[in-house]
Design a protein around this motif. Structure first.
Motif, short mmCIF file in Angstrom:
data_model
loop_
_atom_site.label_atom_id
_atom_site.label_comp_id
_atom_site.label_asym_id
_atom_site.label_seq_id
_atom_site.Cartn_x
_atom_site.Cartn_y
_atom_site.Cartn_z
N ALA A 164 0.83 -1.20 0.00
CA ALA A 164 0.00 0.00 0.00
C ALA A 164 0.87 1.26 0.00
CB ALA A 164 -0.93 -0.01 1.21
N GLU A 165 1.91 1.26 0.84
CA GLU A 165 2.82 2.41 0.87
C GLU A 165 3.52 2.56 -0.48
OE1 GLU A 165 6.73 4.10 3.31
OE2 GLU A 165 6.31 1.93 3.24
N THR A 166 3.95 1.45 -1.06
CA THR A 166 4.67 1.49 -2.34
C THR A 166 3.78 2.06 -3.43
OG1 THR A 166 5.96 -0.45 -1.68
CG2 THR A 166 5.93 0.10 -4.02
N VAL A 167 2.53 1.62 -3.50
CA VAL A 167 1.60 2.14 -4.50
C VAL A 167 1.43 3.64 -4.36
CG1 VAL A 167 -0.81 2.12 -5.25
CG2 VAL A 167 0.36 -0.04 -4.80
N SER A 168 1.35 4.10 -3.13
CA SER A 168 1.13 5.54 -2.90
C SER A 168 2.32 6.39 -3.34
CB SER A 168 0.83 5.80 -1.42
OG SER A 168 2.02 5.65 -0.63
N LEU A 169 3.49 5.75 -3.53
CA LEU A 169 4.69 6.50 -3.86
C LEU A 169 5.13 6.30 -5.32
CD1 LEU A 169 6.73 5.91 -0.58
CD2 LEU A 169 5.79 8.08 -1.39
N ILE A 170 4.32 5.66 -6.14
CA ILE A 170 4.66 5.51 -7.56
C ILE A 170 4.90 6.89 -8.17
CG2 ILE A 170 3.76 4.89 -9.84
CD1 ILE A 170 2.37 2.52 -8.53
N GLY B 121 10.59 8.34 -3.18
CA GLY B 121 10.58 7.34 -2.12
C GLY B 121 10.11 5.97 -2.57
N PHE B 122 9.72 5.82 -3.83
CA PHE B 122 9.19 4.53 -4.30
C PHE B 122 10.18 3.37 -4.15
CE2 PHE B 122 8.91 1.32 -7.59
CZ PHE B 122 7.62 0.85 -7.45
N ARG C 103 9.28 1.62 -21.22
CA ARG C 103 8.85 2.17 -22.52
C ARG C 103 9.94 2.07 -23.58
NH1 ARG C 103 7.30 8.35 -22.60
NH2 ARG C 103 9.58 8.55 -22.68
N ASP C 104 11.15 2.43 -23.22
CA ASP C 104 12.23 2.48 -24.21
C ASP C 104 13.41 1.57 -23.89
OD1 ASP C 104 11.04 4.60 -25.85
OD2 ASP C 104 11.39 5.88 -24.10
N VAL C 105 13.40 0.96 -22.74
CA VAL C 105 14.49 0.07 -22.34
C VAL C 105 13.93 -1.11 -21.58
CG1 VAL C 105 16.16 1.99 -22.14
CG2 VAL C 105 14.88 1.24 -20.12
N ASP C 106 14.73 -2.15 -21.44
CA ASP C 106 14.44 -3.24 -20.51
C ASP C 106 15.35 -3.08 -19.29
OD1 ASP C 106 12.63 -4.31 -22.30
OD2 ASP C 106 14.11 -5.63 -23.23
N ALA C 107 14.96 -3.66 -18.18
CA ALA C 107 15.74 -3.48 -16.96
C ALA C 107 15.65 -4.73 -16.11
CB ALA C 107 15.24 -2.27 -16.17
N VAL C 108 16.57 -4.82 -15.15
CA VAL C 108 16.52 -5.87 -14.13
C VAL C 108 16.62 -5.21 -12.75
CG1 VAL C 108 17.64 -7.90 -13.15
CG2 VAL C 108 17.55 -7.62 -15.62
N LEU C 109 15.68 -5.52 -11.89
CA LEU C 109 15.71 -5.08 -10.50
C LEU C 109 16.15 -6.27 -9.67
CD1 LEU C 109 14.98 -2.55 -8.76
CD2 LEU C 109 12.78 -3.66 -8.35
N SER C 110 17.31 -6.15 -9.02
CA SER C 110 17.93 -7.30 -8.35
C SER C 110 17.83 -7.21 -6.84
CB SER C 110 19.42 -7.37 -8.72
OG SER C 110 19.59 -7.62 -10.09
N ALA D 56 6.82 -1.67 -10.43
CA ALA D 56 8.10 -1.11 -10.87
C ALA D 56 8.02 -0.58 -12.29
CB ALA D 56 9.19 -2.18 -10.75
N GLU D 57 7.31 -1.28 -13.16
CA GLU D 57 7.17 -0.80 -14.54
C GLU D 57 6.37 0.48 -14.59
OE1 GLU D 57 7.53 -5.16 -16.74
OE2 GLU D 57 5.55 -4.23 -16.50
#
Length: 257
Positions: free
Chosen positions: A20-26, A30-31, A137-144, A173-174
């Protein structure tokens, strides 16, 4: 996932509150830290960080504000060119985004013997690593997520929990990083490459796979040639470069990046 009882239920409740906190910070600064806190209620880890890769292969900093340990090795050297030896770099360009990247499943058979492993993992204390593929949108990424220091590797239960959480982690994250990179920033510089005017195309393929941690038999299977052919090309490449070891090979192509 429904809240349960005892410690497991409390952990799930905290995960839901963290979401819930994470969604509020998109879209807010602070996300990333909020997402990291939420994920720690599912599985313990010491570091969350991420890199993005433009269509041409160039790597960029996605989220490395809270690095644990040596930033020069983990971020600066990586972005300078070492990323081309990272199994996650290959995975983000070839695998579908579903599920979870698990380093020990992806790494070549001799990965732990490579100079890249010694300099990036052993030197920084990174014991184990898993990751989420993000399609931006323009790149791919990895969140580790990484385990660092005198701790156990991610267990099967840890990996199962993260695999279960992967769809919501990717969605959040996207959304947050969707437009983080533009086509112009993604094409500012060329991707790192392993090249040398003295080596043939086949020799370059083989030295690249050696640097990534493939054994002779793994290289043979990857390229569809015999192990003896791999040995001949490797011997010829080393002779042309006047080197005799993988450490010298790494130094020649990557140590000064």
């Amino acid at each position: 996932m429904a809240a349960g009882s005892g410690a497991a239920g409390a952990s799930i409740d905290l995960w839901h509150a963290g979401l819930a906190e994470t969604v509020s910070l998109i879209g807010e600064d602070g996300f990333p830290a909020a997402l990291e806190r939420a994920l720690r209620h599912l599985v313990p880890f010491q570091m969350m960080n991420g890199f993005a890769y433009a269509p041409g292969g160039k790597a960029f900093d996605l989220d490395n504000a809270r690095i644990v340990g040596d930033r020069t090795t983990i971020v600066d050297h990586y972005l300078a060119g070492a990323y081309i030896l990272d199994p996650f770099y290959d995975a983000v360009r070839t695998l579908p985004p579903e599920g979870l990247l698990v380093m020990r499943r992806l790494a070549p058979d001799r990965f732990a013997e490579t100079e890249y492993y010694r300099r990036h993992y052993q030197a920084t204390g990174i014991l184990d690593e898993v990751g989420f593929i993000l399609k931006l949108r323009d790149v791919d990424a990895v969140l580790s997520l990484s385990r660092i220091g005198a701790v156990p590797a991610f267990s099967r239960r840890d990996i199962a929990r993260l695999e279960s959480a992967a769809p919501v982690v990717r969605a959040l994250a996207e959304r947050h990083w969707h437009a983080r990179f533009t086509p112009s920033s993604g094409s500012e510089a060329a991707a790192a490459t392993i090249s040398h005017p003295l080596l043939s195309k086949r020799e370059l393929e083989i030295v690249t796979l050696i640097l990534k941690g493939h054994s002779t038999y793994s290289i043979a299977a990857t390229l569809g040639v015999s192990p003896n052919t791999v040995k001949v090309h490797r011997r010829q490449a080393y002779a042309k470069l006047t080197i005799s070891s993988q450490a010298e090979l790494f130094h020649l192509f990557l140590s000064r990046r």
